[in-house]
Enzyme design. Structure first.
Site, short mmCIF file in Angstrom:
data_model
loop_
_atom_site.label_atom_id
_atom_site.label_comp_id
_atom_site.label_asym_id
_atom_site.label_seq_id
_atom_site.Cartn_x
_atom_site.Cartn_y
_atom_site.Cartn_z
N ARG A 104 0.82 -1.20 0.00
CA ARG A 104 0.00 0.00 0.00
C ARG A 104 0.86 1.25 0.00
O ARG A 104 1.73 1.41 0.85
CB ARG A 104 -0.93 0.02 1.22
N THR A 108 -1.08 7.66 -1.04
CA THR A 108 -2.31 7.58 -1.82
C THR A 108 -3.27 6.51 -1.30
O THR A 108 -4.45 6.51 -1.66
CB THR A 108 -1.99 7.26 -3.29
N ASP A 201 -1.78 -3.39 11.88
CA ASP A 201 -1.19 -3.87 10.63
C ASP A 201 -1.03 -5.38 10.73
O ASP A 201 -0.15 -5.88 11.42
CB ASP A 201 0.17 -3.20 10.38
N ASP A 204 2.46 -6.92 9.80
CA ASP A 204 3.48 -6.71 10.85
C ASP A 204 3.24 -7.62 12.04
O ASP A 204 4.18 -8.18 12.62
CB ASP A 204 3.47 -5.25 11.30
#
Length: 210
Positions: A104, A108, A201, A204
């Site tokens: 990602r 943006t 996340d 992660d």
């Protein structure tokens, strides 16, 4: 016709609560992701076609049922989707595994593809896409678009642990033959396009790279 299925099994809800907890360690988070994927796969494959077969038991010949029709392909979106693959393969060890690599763009929030590797006969398989998070829907839409370009014309099943309403709407608007299976539909996205309350996340937390 696209559909959305929110899993309500008590074991899924329990394990998801452990994954949401910020104090849950890498080992426990990774195990829960795989275990939930296995439970979700049970439901996502409920409509697989069956055929009658004759089986010789130790006593007599029995008429039984076996899965027939198209074979299955599991396609994780790298890297977080890898955390769900083993759970699916525990149930369907003969399934082929394709890989789609995307990251990602933090500015943006759009997906950037960087890798793809599919079974040669992907167009002839029922495809199960796995990714822990359905946030904006960008990565999933890119994955579905890619699979369509590879000749997949039938339904695509998507398994995610947590989904944002915005992502669900985007995916369903982009393709009318995607079936979404999720453990929870969360409140929405924050300004950084992370799911709230979410899991953090997932990549992660699965791989210990926080």
């Amino acid at each position: 016709m696209a559909t959305v299925h929110e899993m309500d099994h008590p074991l899924i809800k329990h394990k998801l609560s452990l994954m949401r907890d910020k104090t849950t360690g890498v080992k426990e988070f990774r195990e829960a992701a795989s275990e939930i994927a296995m439970l979700m796969c049970y439901e996502a494959t409920r409509d697989l076609p069956l055929a009658d077969v004759d089986v010789e038991t130790p006593i007599c010949t029995a008429r039984c049922k076996q899965v027939s029709g198209k074979k299955l392909a599991v396609v994780p979106i790298l890297r977080a989707g890898l955390g769900m693959v083993d759970g699916v393969l525990d149930l369907i060890p003969a399934a082929r595994v394709g890989h789609l690599g995307m990251y990602r763009n933090e500015e943006t929030h759009e997906p950037v593809p960087y890798y793809d590797k599919m079974p040669e006969d992907i167009a002839n398989r029922t495809v199960l896409v796995v990714d822990p998070m359905l946030a904006t829907g960008g990565s999933i839409i890119s994955a579905v678009t890619y699979l369509r370009s590879r000749g997949v014309t039938g339904e695509i099943k998507l398994m995610v642990l947590v989904a944002a309403p915005e992502g669900i709407d985007a995916v369903l608007a982009a393709d009318d033959n995607v079936h979404i299976y999720t453990c929870a539909i969360d409140e929405g996205l924050n300004s950084a396009a992370y799911i709230v309350p979410g899991l953090g996340d997932a990549g992660d937390r699965i791989f210990g790279t926080e």
